[in-house]
Design an enzyme around this catalytic site. Sequence first.
Site, mmCIF file in Angstrom:
data_model
loop_
_atom_site.group_PDB
_atom_site.id
_atom_site.type_symbol
_atom_site.label_atom_id
_atom_site.label_comp_id
_atom_site.label_asym_id
_atom_site.label_seq_id
_atom_site.Cartn_x
_atom_site.Cartn_y
_atom_site.Cartn_z
ATOM 1 N N LYS A 107 -12.411 -49.027 1.388
ATOM 2 C CA LYS A 107 -12.787 -47.693 0.905
ATOM 3 C C LYS A 107 -14.188 -47.666 0.297
ATOM 4 C CE LYS A 107 -8.023 -46.168 0.038
ATOM 5 N NZ LYS A 107 -7.288 -47.444 0.163
ATOM 6 N N ARG A 108 -15.085 -48.440 0.849
ATOM 7 C CA ARG A 108 -16.450 -48.475 0.337
ATOM 8 C C ARG A 108 -17.254 -47.305 0.899
ATOM 9 N NH1 ARG A 108 -14.098 -52.078 -2.247
ATOM 10 N NH2 ARG A 108 -15.132 -53.968 -2.988
#
Length: 274
Positions: A97-98
């Site tokens: 989830k960067r």
Amino acid sequence: MDFNTKLQNLMQANNSLLCIGLDPDPEKLPTTLSGSPDPFFDFNQAIVDATADLVCAYKPNSAFYEAHGAAGVQSLKNITDYIRTKYPEIPIILDFKRGDIGNTNNKYAQYAFEYLGVDAITIQPYQGHEAVQSYLDYKDKGVFILCRTSNDGAGEFQDLEVDGKKLYEVVAANVTNHWNASGNCGLVVGATSPDELAKVRNIVGDVMNILVPGIGAQGGDIEATIKAGKNSTGGGMLINSARDILYASPAEDFADAARHRAKLTVEDINKYRS
């Protein structure tokens, strides 16, 4: 072999849409592992060995490892290396989830794809296409973009209207029409929102894979999820379950119990694929 080919091959070989999240919680690990120098790895290894013929992918969540510093990151590296070596046919998705500006994303991508050697990641789209190109340039890797998530507060931003459409619908359309030039994009849509999942499937069509967290401990309904999100061939989805399978038993038989729960989950999913 590119991610999508690897994924489709295993979906067919195992007749499975089940993705197991490898999210070890030290407070829930069996006491039999308490003396291990790497309890996360020993736990994950036992789960993987017990379920390898039942899954279409494994999905370790980076936060569960990063929280424990260097030792946790090493445990993550150990289990990704183990899966790639012993079960090279099984895709690994890093739940990451960067999202950041491009030069920072370059480093995130390098860490995930080159150091850990995973086959796919999850990212967030807030910085737009230009910034996430760092991930998309790895054309043989999968990139799952957050679209409509499974948490209670997801609608705060994701349901905002943009030119008469919900923001998550705009994300789905942009990824489909503008980001997926190499065919390596997918979307993340929670099982707790089957109506939204059906809308996303309608937007993306048959080809794109949707990663669906939220069944099991989060309460997503399997029947509603499959009927809303499957493509015309009964696939196109990765149904993720973690706690419900990982912690099916707190005792020494945890791996056998995980296998039993995983097998029941696959059978439950497959009932609604036709």
